[in-house]
Design an enzyme around this catalytic site. Structure first.
Site, short mmCIF file in Angstrom:
data_model
loop_
_atom_site.label_atom_id
_atom_site.label_comp_id
_atom_site.label_asym_id
_atom_site.label_seq_id
_atom_site.Cartn_x
_atom_site.Cartn_y
_atom_site.Cartn_z
CB THR A 47 -40.17 34.77 25.25
OG1 THR A 47 -40.13 33.37 24.96
CG2 THR A 47 -41.34 35.40 24.51
CE1 TYR A 135 -34.26 28.41 29.84
CE2 TYR A 135 -33.48 30.67 29.72
CZ TYR A 135 -34.16 29.62 29.16
OH TYR A 135 -34.73 29.75 27.92
CE LYS A 163 -37.55 28.21 31.01
NZ LYS A 163 -37.40 29.62 30.53
#
Length: 300
Positions: A47, A135, A163
């Site tokens: 993001t 991630y 994550k």
């Protein structure tokens, strides 16, 4: 004990008309998320558009987020880059800027092998002075962590969390349960994705990492709090209301749509870096309708 807590809001990186990073709206985004109840904030994730930022802009972004957080919640900083040397440098800079943890994606032009990813994790964790979060984002990196490989990476000393994500709620549930059963107790299992995160928390994840939470923080805090407390029916009922917005954001392209939601809700998220373009008129209209139908923020 959870390090990051039930919800980490991933902030966009506001830019001005000349492409410059604007720290004041970034600090406002951070403060807004924290005041809504987010247990952590993150910058330089997907993001946040980390591939579009220079090293100096990355440092400025982390410094601004840490200043805005002012010790109230931990700040996570993404350190993704194509080479291990670059990742290590970004990690050191983020640490010195005050980040409490770093987020390590498997960014690569050539798809990495499992052994190459493990080597990357080992090198970065060895250099880091703060916990490293792994991630898993096959959509943007083209590397898919199988559960066994993610468990192997999570066992590297210095790794503080993972994550993870799934293509649907069922897959995410299965992955989270497998990870919780196999990773060291010192490693925090987290999940990402704006649509299925509540399912991850209900399956045993301790943290939901969300980009849309940066512009709809109160809604995401309400869902995450209910899920983390084990109030499954309440969490799912709230997510049912939120899902039309979240699903639209995914279909329109997360970072682009987060900027569109920001504009529609009166939040300054700046402009997108070229060549990215804003969501088109039809998409903005659909988001506006979904946001209107969402209604008032639920009380905690």
């Amino acid at each position: 004990m959870s390090i990051l807590g039930p919800l980490v809001a991933y902030l966009p990186t506001p830019r001005g008309s000349e492409g410059e990073v604007r720290t004041e709206p970034l600090e406002d985004l951070a403060d807004r998320a924290i005041r809504a109840g987010a247990s952590g904030i993150a910058v330089l994730g997907s993001t946040g558009g980390y591939p579009y930022l220079t090293p100096a802009e990355r440092r400025l972004t982390v410094e601004a987020a840490v200043a805005a957080a002012d010790g109230r919640v931990p700040v996570v900083a993404g350190v993704g880059a194509f080479t291990t040397d670059e990742v290590v440098v970004h990690t050191i800079v983020a640490e010195r800027a005050g980040a409490a943890a770093v987020l390590l994606p498997t960014l690569a032009y050539l798809r990495l092998t499992d052994d190459e990813v493990i080597g990357l994790v080992e090198d970065v964790a060895d250099a880091a002075q703060v916990p490293v979060w792994l991630y898993h984002n096959p959509v943007t990196t083209s590397f898919r962590y199988e559960v066994d490989t993610l468990v192997r990476a999570a066992r590297v000393p210095g790794v503080g969390g993972v994550k993870d994500r799934g293509s649907d709620a069922t897959e995410l549930d299965a992955r989270i349960r497998a990870l919780v059963a196999q990773v060291p107790a010192t490693v925090e299992v987290g999940c990402s994705g704006d649509v299925f995160g509540a399912d991850g928390l209900l399956a045993g994840a301790r943290t939901w990492h969300s980009g849309l939470a940066s512009v709809l923080p109160a809604w995401y805090v309400a869902v995450a709090t209910a899920a983390a407390d084990g109030r499954a029916d309440e969490a799912r009922a709230l997510m049912t209301r939120l899902a039309p917005v979240a699903e639209l954001v995914v279909s329109l392209g997360g970072p682009r749509a987060v900027h569109a939601v920001a504009r529609l809700t009166g939040v300054d998220a700046g402009v997108l870096p070229a060549p990215l373009r804003p969501v088109d008129g039809a998409g903005v209209t659909a988001l506006a309708v979904a946001l209107d139908a969402l209604g008032d923020t639920p009380a905690l």
